[in-house]
Design a protein around this motif. Structure first.
Motif, PDB file in Angstrom:
ATOM      1  N   ARG A 691       0.828  -1.213   0.000  1.00 21.86           N
ATOM      2  CA  ARG A 691       0.000   0.000   0.000  1.00 21.86           C
ATOM      3  C   ARG A 691       0.861   1.261   0.000  1.00 21.86           C
ATOM      4  NH1 ARG A 691      -5.269  -1.944   1.973  1.00 21.86           N
ATOM      5  NH2 ARG A 691      -5.004  -3.769   3.299  1.00 21.86           N
ATOM      6  N   ARG A 692       2.154   1.120  -0.217  1.00 22.13           N
ATOM      7  CA  ARG A 692       3.029   2.286  -0.252  1.00 22.13           C
ATOM      8  C   ARG A 692       2.594   3.259  -1.355  1.00 22.13           C
ATOM      9  NH1 ARG A 692       6.332  -1.439  -1.568  1.00 22.13           N
ATOM     10  NH2 ARG A 692       7.405  -0.200  -3.145  1.00 22.13           N
ATOM     11  N   PRO A 693       2.868   4.558  -1.183  1.00 27.55           N
ATOM     12  CA  PRO A 693       2.545   5.515  -2.241  1.00 27.55           C
ATOM     13  C   PRO A 693       3.238   5.137  -3.547  1.00 27.55           C
ATOM     14  CG  PRO A 693       3.108   6.655  -0.203  1.00 27.55           C
ATOM     15  CD  PRO A 693       3.437   5.201   0.018  1.00 27.55           C
ATOM     16  N   VAL A 694       2.542   5.352  -4.648  1.00 30.37           N
ATOM     17  CA  VAL A 694       3.057   5.041  -5.982  1.00 30.37           C
ATOM     18  C   VAL A 694       3.445   6.337  -6.674  1.00 30.37           C
ATOM     19  CG1 VAL A 694       2.458   4.072  -8.240  1.00 30.37           C
ATOM     20  CG2 VAL A 694       1.627   2.974  -6.141  1.00 30.37           C
ATOM     21  N   ASP A 695       4.573   6.319  -7.361  1.00 23.67           N
ATOM     22  CA  ASP A 695       5.017   7.512  -8.103  1.00 23.67           C
ATOM     23  C   ASP A 695       4.328   7.525  -9.469  1.00 23.67           C
ATOM     24  OD1 ASP A 695       6.286   9.657  -9.214  1.00 23.67           O
ATOM     25  OD2 ASP A 695       8.327   8.999  -8.729  1.00 23.67           O
ATOM     26  N   HIS A 696       3.043   7.870  -9.447  1.00 22.18           N
ATOM     27  CA  HIS A 696       2.270   7.871 -10.682  1.00 22.18           C
ATOM     28  C   HIS A 696       2.826   8.867 -11.696  1.00 22.18           C
ATOM     29  CE1 HIS A 696      -0.841   5.231  -9.130  1.00 22.18           C
ATOM     30  NE2 HIS A 696      -0.967   5.983  -8.061  1.00 22.18           N
ATOM     31  N   ALA A 697       3.332  10.004 -11.208  1.00 21.36           N
ATOM     32  CA  ALA A 697       3.848  11.020 -12.128  1.00 21.36           C
ATOM     33  C   ALA A 697       5.017  10.482 -12.947  1.00 21.36           C
ATOM     34  CB  ALA A 697       4.267  12.268 -11.346  1.00 21.36           C
ATOM     35  N   ALA A 698       5.881   9.726 -12.301  1.00 20.10           N
ATOM     36  CA  ALA A 698       7.018   9.158 -13.024  1.00 20.10           C
ATOM     37  C   ALA A 698       6.548   8.148 -14.065  1.00 20.10           C
ATOM     38  CB  ALA A 698       7.985   8.496 -12.043  1.00 20.10           C
ATOM     39  N   HIS A 699       5.562   7.327 -13.703  1.00 17.11           N
ATOM     40  CA  HIS A 699       5.033   6.350 -14.664  1.00 17.11           C
ATOM     41  C   HIS A 699       4.373   7.056 -15.842  1.00 17.11           C
ATOM     42  CE1 HIS A 699       6.144   3.587 -11.682  1.00 17.11           C
ATOM     43  NE2 HIS A 699       4.991   3.406 -11.072  1.00 17.11           N
TER      44      HIS A 699
END
Length: 836
Positions: A691-699
């Motif tokens: 459930r850790r934060p995901v770096d959506h911006a990088a993806h």
């Protein structure tokens, strides 16, 4: 079921990733090719909740996550792009928060007892002599009273309308309890006796808890959603939002905990107008979802183990068993360990549930002269053995209804297994027959034709107890004790079973298309023990068992001076597999596994195993030695060299499994879900790690580069591009994947190391062809390779959307399709029948 998504993307909404944050992500999800956002529970949860399954107020959308206005903005952003919103629903339980007033329904029930309008909500024992047990005290109640640790006072208690009302309360450190009207001035002992609840030492819970809970989590109290008024109240907000066009479909959490899952789902279908709904149902082995469940299907664990099993070599099972037994000197089978685990959880954390069943059975026998000579000990033994013998979460038997033959068979087979454990004692065998009859709903009616309420309750509670016994003994204990291959220690999977052949996979897909074609498929969820990519990497052990044995021996040798005397062999082996699955992967762009993440995971694993330490009675010295050893290994150069060598040796197999299983999951029958961050390589462990934060911006930035023509720079880019191309293909060829005309056609291949199928529409040529290669090391070691392997596809011209190459149909050499990637996704050019 109407309005099936083309695909979903799971988002964990939290106070740190709110509805507004999700709204900002919508353009990326559209660009990725997703049709629906699938979000975690939206109703108000306990303070500080990071998952939402601990609901406290069904009347409000979570204010911590942004509230209803922000949820509506998210839905609007999705709908403007032709996308939809799937909501997670928690019908089985509510949280017992601290302070308890955050759960207004529970607060009212504890304060007012049977006169509370919420008295029918909670599944508690109405015959409890001292009221609802609240096991929150740090010491026995006598000591707590003598040391004056309970304080009376007043508090401004929040009300459902947002106002606050001053009430008399009782405090115990951070805990606050309501006081029944007129009791606030009584002497403390009299005051406690006058309440509708009983404060108790926390250790009392395992023996005497008198309310149903979620598994063994005593801070999650079960809700009686089978009561129509309770259903209406707990679902009103969700149904209102759906009627107003905010919610488009549902995922139902843990329906097996309900009194009547089928009845609940029928009521839900009626209330939602048949909205697309999937249920978190874990199917054991070849168990099938009951055909009369009015749902689109499951959340996909049945697909998960079959897809990942394609990338396991069954021939490696014996060698891995030998490595495990040699390293640990433990010759027990997984079934033996599971049985031992079941007995332990029954005797400890789930004993209150067993005691309640025994009491019910005893009362039934006492009321029937034909059964009166059955003793309490015999009934207890029979109930325990029957529960331990169940091979699935439950049988679906409803009091007063004739049980389906298949459900009676489930109980009959369990009874046969239980009889072997019970032995030849006539009294014990007779008790087993009686208990099995009770569980199967036999003899539920009295002579005047009315329903025997005790027998009816036994049917329901036995079914509701099966799930906790199965899950706690299997997934939360045995999975952490038996480590032959961690990749198969997964929800819905079977550690006994390594490998799925293509023909079995095809049969599953064809059956799914014919029964629940809009069921969800998945590879990672918030409940999986390891992410899909960790499991894919561990699949290489099945192809390289002898090499793995050598590497483990070397790891054992270089760590000899750093292992404390308490570091046991089974857990050492667990650590080496964990590190192998989480080790730096070339081309993943992932940060190395941190000490903090590894330490947190190991703490959970050690305590779940319950061998040398546990959540209740810990062993600090053991945990310290394991942690110190593992963290040393994480940073040691010799260990790094060995694991780097292993990763290099097995990289081709790891890559084939990572990309192959994802392509198959995204294109097989069903509605594929992508768990947040798993559109690229994600190396996560059990929650809360996953459930850790995901770096959506990088993806999102990297996806734009790839879609603009940038070449993939490694396996993370490859997976991201693959997911995007596959989802885009689904979106542009919807009717080939979702709907009554969608077809699934296994394609003949000349190699068992290639799996291929076509998707299309009835009476039309295939629009999409999917090819995945598997077990490359086994194939190469057999001297076959894929140079001569062929597959046969419909005539026509196709484009491999992963590489841009054009392919002519007919008999096609596999090697020509997988020169750059171990998989191929062919899309027909200018199909004869265009699709929306």
């Amino acid at each position: 079921m109407s309005g099936a998504p083309i695909s979903t993307y799971r988002l964990q909404i939290t106070p740190e990733f709110t509805f507004q944050d999700a709204t900002q992500l919508v353009p990326y999800l559209e660009r990725l090719g997703v049709s629906h956002a699938f979000i975690s529970p939206i109703l108000q949860a306990a303070p500080g909740s990071m998952h939402g399954y601990d609901v406290v107020d069904h009347s409000r959308v979570s204010m911590d996550n942004g509230g209803e206005e922000d949820l509506r903005e998210l839905a609007d952003a999705l709908h403007k792009r032709g996308m939809g919103l799937i909501a997670d629903v928690v019908p089985n339980h509510m949280a017992i928060p601290t302070p308890m007033w955050h759960n207004h329904a529970l607060w009212s029930f504890l304060r007012d007892g049977a006169s509370s309008p919420y008295a029918s909500w909670f599944d508690s024992d109405p015959h409890a002599e001292h009221g609802i047990l609240l096991p929150v005290l740090g010491r026995p109640i006598g000591a707590t009273i003598l040391d004056d640790e309970l304080r009376r006072g007043t508090a401004k208690v929040p009300q459902p309308d947002g106002s606050r009302r001053t009430e008399h309360v009782l405090r115990y450190f951070d805990h606050v309890f309501p006081l029944a009207e007129g009791t606030e001035n009584l002497p403390i002992v009299d005051l406690l006796e006058a309440q509708h609840y009983r404060l108790a030492y926390w250790r009392v819970a395992n023996d005497e808890l008198n309310y149903r809970r979620f598994f063994d989590v005593q801070t999650l109290a079960a809700v009686k959603v089978e009561d129509r008024a309770v259903f209406d109240a707990t679902h009103a907000t969700l149904l209102r939002l759906q009627s107003e066009g905010v919610i488009d479909g549902y995922r139902i959490d843990h329906p097996d905990g309900l009194a009547d899952p089928r009845g609940y789902l029928r009521r839900l279908e009626s209330a939602t107008g048949g909205a697309w709904t999937v249920i978190e149902k874990i199917l054991a082995g070849n168990e099938s979802l009951p055909p009369d469940f009015p749902v689109a299907g499951t959340t996909g664990y049945d697909a998960l183990w079959r897809v990942q099993g394609l990338f396991h070599d069954p021939a490696g099972a014996a060698a891995l068993t030998h490595v495990w037994r040699t390293f640990t000197h433990d010759s027990r089978s997984f079934d033996e360990i599971t049985r031992e685990s079941a007995k332990e959880v029954i005797d400890t954390s789930l004993w209150a549930e067993i005691a309640r069943l025994v009491d019910l059975a005893q009362r039934i026998c006492d009321a029937d002269i034909m059964l009166r000579d059955t003793t309490e000990r015999q009934l207890e033994h029979a109930i325990i053995q029957l529960l331990m013998a169940m091979d699935r979460y439950r049988a679906y038997i409803v009091p007063g209804e004739k049980p389906p033959a298949c459900e009676r068979q489930v109980l009959a087979e369990a009874a046969d297994r239980a009889a072997l454990a019970i032995g030849d004692d006539d009294g014990d065998r007779a008790a087993l027959e009686i208990v099995t009859a009770f569980a199967g709903g036999q003899g539920q009616f009295t002579s005047d034709g009315s329903l025997d309420s005790l027998r009816a309750e036994f049917v329901t509670r036995f079914a509701q107890t099966c799930g906790p016994v199965h899950a706690k003994s299997l997934e939360d204990t045995a999975f952490y004790r038996y480590h032959r291959l961690l990749a198969v220690n997964e929800v819905g999977a079977d550690p006994n079973r390594i490998g799925v052949d293509p023909e079995e996979f095809h049969r599953f897909c064809e059956r799914m298309l014919g029964t629940f074609p809009a069921s969800m498929t998945t590879l990672s969820t918030h409940d999986t023990k390891r992410s899909e990519d960790v499991r894919a990497r561990l699949a290489a052990l099945t192809e390289y068992p002898s090499e793995w044995s050598t590497h483990v021996a070397r790891l054992h040798a270089v760590s000899a001076q750093k292992r404390g005397p308490l570091v046991d062999a089974p857990f050492e082996y667990f650590v080496w597999q964990t590190l192998a699955g989480m080790w730096d992967l070339p081309g993943s762009r992932l940060a190395s596994l941190s000490e903090e993440r590894l330490a947190g995971y190991l703490e959970k694993a050690m305590r779940e195993a319950k061998v040398h330490t546990g959540w209740v009675d810990g062993n600090d010295e053991y945990e310290r030695e394991i942690r110190d050893f593992a963290l040393w290994a994480l940073g040691n150069d010799d260990v790094r060299a060995i694991l780097d060598e292993w990763t290099s040796l097995t990289f081709d197999s790891q890559r084939a499994a990572i990309l192959g299983q994802k392509l198959l999951q995204l294109t097989m029958p069903g509605v594929p879900d992508v768990y947040q961050g798993n559109e690229t390589v994600d190396l996560s462990l059990v929650d809360p790690d996953n459930r850790r934060p995901v770096d959506h911006a990088a993806h999102a930035a990297r996806l734009e580069d790839l879609l603009s023509g940038a070449a993939p720079e490694g396996i993370a880019d490859e997976k991201l591009l693959l997911v995007s191309r596959a989802l885009d293909t689904r979106r542009h060829h919807r009717e080939s994947f979702v709907g009554p005309d969608a077809t699934y056609t296994p394609l003949p291949t000349t190699s068992s190391h290639t799996i291929a199928f076509a998707r299309g529409r009835a009476d039309s040529p295939a629009n999409v062809v999917v090819i995945a290669t598997r077990l490359p090391h086994v194939e190469a070691s057999q001297g076959r390779g894929c140079t001569k392997a062929r597959i046969v596809v419909d005539e026509g011209r196709y484009t491999n959307v992963l590489t841009g190459e054009r392919v002519e149909g007919g008999a096609v050499e596999v090697a020509s399709l997988v020169r750059e990637w171990p998989v191929a996704l062919l899309v027909r050019e200018k199909p004869e029948h265009s699709e929306g």
